[in-house]
Design a protein around this motif. Sequence first.
Motif, mmCIF file in Angstrom:
data_model
loop_
_atom_site.group_PDB
_atom_site.id
_atom_site.type_symbol
_atom_site.label_atom_id
_atom_site.label_comp_id
_atom_site.label_asym_id
_atom_site.label_seq_id
_atom_site.Cartn_x
_atom_site.Cartn_y
_atom_site.Cartn_z
ATOM 1 N N LYS A 3 -15.969 42.908 -7.448
ATOM 2 C CA LYS A 3 -15.107 41.545 -7.662
ATOM 3 C C LYS A 3 -14.733 41.491 -9.085
ATOM 4 O O LYS A 3 -15.273 41.810 -10.130
ATOM 5 C CB LYS A 3 -16.060 40.565 -7.096
ATOM 6 N N THR A 4 -13.615 40.759 -9.248
ATOM 7 C CA THR A 4 -13.181 40.498 -10.405
ATOM 8 C C THR A 4 -13.545 39.023 -10.809
ATOM 9 O O THR A 4 -13.351 38.043 -9.963
ATOM 10 C CB THR A 4 -11.407 40.670 -10.573
ATOM 11 N N LEU A 5 -13.928 38.725 -12.113
ATOM 12 C CA LEU A 5 -14.220 37.473 -12.475
ATOM 13 C C LEU A 5 -13.377 37.294 -13.712
ATOM 14 O O LEU A 5 -13.554 37.965 -14.673
ATOM 15 C CB LEU A 5 -15.868 37.320 -12.560
ATOM 16 N N THR A 6 -12.303 36.201 -13.593
ATOM 17 C CA THR A 6 -11.576 35.906 -14.864
ATOM 18 C C THR A 6 -12.042 34.928 -15.448
ATOM 19 O O THR A 6 -12.601 34.011 -14.834
ATOM 20 C CB THR A 6 -10.076 35.854 -13.933
ATOM 21 N N LEU A 17 -20.277 34.172 -6.142
ATOM 22 C CA LEU A 17 -21.142 35.515 -6.470
ATOM 23 C C LEU A 17 -22.589 35.272 -6.359
ATOM 24 O O LEU A 17 -23.342 34.378 -6.175
ATOM 25 C CB LEU A 17 -20.786 35.672 -8.016
ATOM 26 N N ALA A 18 -22.884 36.378 -5.874
ATOM 27 C CA ALA A 18 -24.284 36.812 -5.389
ATOM 28 C C ALA A 18 -25.039 37.815 -5.980
ATOM 29 O O ALA A 18 -24.536 38.408 -6.306
ATOM 30 C CB ALA A 18 -24.633 36.945 -3.742
ATOM 31 N N ALA A 19 -26.508 37.452 -6.227
ATOM 32 C CA ALA A 19 -27.185 38.760 -6.781
ATOM 33 C C ALA A 19 -27.016 40.012 -6.044
ATOM 34 O O ALA A 19 -27.006 39.990 -4.707
ATOM 35 C CB ALA A 19 -28.678 38.181 -6.743
ATOM 36 N N VAL A 23 -19.238 43.211 -10.665
ATOM 37 C CA VAL A 23 -18.134 42.523 -10.885
ATOM 38 C C VAL A 23 -17.352 43.129 -12.203
ATOM 39 O O VAL A 23 -18.125 44.099 -12.899
ATOM 40 C CB VAL A 23 -18.437 40.996 -11.598
ATOM 41 N N LEU A 24 -16.216 42.900 -12.350
ATOM 42 C CA LEU A 24 -15.405 43.388 -13.477
ATOM 43 C C LEU A 24 -15.109 41.953 -14.369
ATOM 44 O O LEU A 24 -14.182 41.372 -13.660
ATOM 45 C CB LEU A 24 -14.350 44.151 -13.070
ATOM 46 N N ALA A 165 -20.097 44.990 -14.755
ATOM 47 C CA ALA A 165 -21.706 44.501 -14.838
ATOM 48 C C ALA A 165 -21.941 44.162 -13.441
ATOM 49 O O ALA A 165 -21.222 44.325 -12.417
ATOM 50 C CB ALA A 165 -21.375 43.269 -15.470
ATOM 51 N N VAL A 166 -23.271 43.824 -13.136
ATOM 52 C CA VAL A 166 -23.828 43.590 -12.112
ATOM 53 C C VAL A 166 -24.630 42.271 -12.022
ATOM 54 O O VAL A 166 -25.089 41.732 -12.961
ATOM 55 C CB VAL A 166 -25.052 44.510 -11.470
#
Length: 191
Positions: A3-6, A17-19, A23-24, A165-166
């Motif tokens: 998933k992208t997190l801006t 978001l979930a554990a 993410v990017l 990242a995770v």
Amino acid sequence: MPKTLTLPALPEDVRGLAAGDEVLLRGRIVTGREAAHRYLATHDDPQVRRWTEGAVLYHCGPVVARAPGGGWRFVAAGPSASGRQEPWEAEVIARYGLRGVLGKGGMGPRTLEALRAHGAVYLHAAGGLAVSLARHVTRVLDVARLDALGVTEAIWLAEVDDFPAVVTMDAHGETLHAPGAEAPETTPAPG
């Protein structure tokens, strides 16, 4: 599929978001290790506050070099062990409006509660990839406390693109870290 997190992010972006999510990260991050955390937990720094609202704080002591034409660039940007910041992290998250913390190894129960309370996540970055991760830092925008803390401990503001990242601790109180697995808490040094 990551998933992208801006960044800067809104609380609802992070609460989605979930554990376990990959993410990017795209947007601005701020670096800070122990010395920066001691300072931020006890000071309200308006310059840093402008940087951190909705941002991610990266536990990283980057290797930096002067960029052609002036300014700075990250040469290496690997994660530091996050557990060392546990004594101050909850206060820093609350005070500075962070949406995430990025590092390695996870954090303790106080930080997990702060993530839940403030709509933030803990992101794990792979260790041993400092040069590769630095390639995702597209621009260094500014630096604070450079003279007071030195290059490695200074608070850097940078832009990243597709930084991998995770999510290992989410805004709902879920964690992938075993209880007691985080680094032991230490007594904060005087600020």
